[in-house]
Design a protein around this motif. Structure first.
Motif, short mmCIF file in Angstrom:
data_model
loop_
_atom_site.label_atom_id
_atom_site.label_comp_id
_atom_site.label_asym_id
_atom_site.label_seq_id
_atom_site.Cartn_x
_atom_site.Cartn_y
_atom_site.Cartn_z
N TYR A 63 -26.07 -117.22 81.13
CA TYR A 63 -26.82 -116.71 79.98
C TYR A 63 -27.15 -115.24 80.28
O TYR A 63 -28.23 -114.95 80.78
CB TYR A 63 -28.11 -117.50 79.77
N HIS A 66 -30.67 -113.57 79.53
CA HIS A 66 -31.91 -114.02 80.18
C HIS A 66 -32.13 -113.29 81.50
O HIS A 66 -31.18 -112.94 82.18
CB HIS A 66 -31.84 -115.52 80.47
N ARG A 69 -30.38 -115.24 84.86
CA ARG A 69 -29.13 -115.34 84.12
C ARG A 69 -28.41 -116.68 84.27
O ARG A 69 -27.80 -117.16 83.33
CB ARG A 69 -28.23 -114.20 84.61
N ARG A 90 -32.99 -122.39 87.47
CA ARG A 90 -32.61 -121.06 86.99
C ARG A 90 -32.66 -120.07 88.14
O ARG A 90 -33.52 -120.16 89.02
CB ARG A 90 -33.58 -120.58 85.88
#
Length: 192
Positions: A63, A66, A69, A90
């Motif tokens: 992602y 974000h 990521r 994450r």
């Protein structure tokens, strides 16, 4: 979907290591902190209430928008309970994830694959090197910011008896295609 009694037991065992828990597509998903992944997987493997003895897969999702990521995803299977469990965490581009190679024997292969394709590092991994791409390959092909054409192409040269790298040649210019039926407009009364 995990039975409610087992799910409550898992929540109490993981305590502060558990960030969130929810159901997605009939599977239970636990979100944990990156620093506690080794402890979480050890509990899920060893505790009599859990017995998730098989690591099915480790993968990643990118992602780029974000701050953290990458989402690292672990899939576990309990043969004793006939249940599957998904654990997520994450991580950003620079922070390595603790390796779970000491917890599951299958983990080093999956971690190498995630490293090779996404560029997510694993701390204390016994042999973190390329697995699916060439050792001279630059970048990580499953990142969403990876260039689509590349800079070199790889081929085996029979005369040199080795792998050679050539600059990418794109002889055909980019074209715009008309995807309408080629038969439309052929007769005088047809309009395109």
């Amino acid at each position: 979907m995990i039975q409610e009694v087992l799910l409550q037991k898992i929540k109490s065992l993981l305590g502060p290591d558990l960030m969130a828990c929810h159901e997605t597509y009939g599977e239970t998903v636990l979100t944990v902190y990156s620093a506690s992944i080794v402890r979480v997987l050890t509990i899920l493997r060893d505790h009599n209430a859990c017995l998730f003895h098989q690591l099915v897969d480790i993968t990643a999702v990118d992602y780029p928008e974000h701050p953290q990521r990458f989402e690292i995803v672990y899939h576990l299977l309990s043969h004793s309970h006939n249940l599957r469990l998904r654990i997520k965490l994450r991580v950003d581009e620079q922070t390595p994830v603790p390796s779970v190679a000491e917890v599951f024997r299958a983990a080093p292969w999956y971690e190498r694959e995630v490293w090779d394709l996404f560029g997510v590092g694993f701390a204390d991994h016994p042999d973190l090197r390329r697995l699916l791409t060439d050792y001279n390959f630059e970048g990580h092909p499953l990142r969403k910011d990876f260039p689509l054409t590349g800079f070199v192409e790889v081929r085996y040269d029979d005369s040199a008896k080795r792998v050679v790298y050539d600059p990418v040649k794109l002889p055909q210019a980019f074209r715009s295609f008309d995807f309408l039926s080629p038969w439309e407009g052929m007769l005088p009364h047809d309009e395109k």
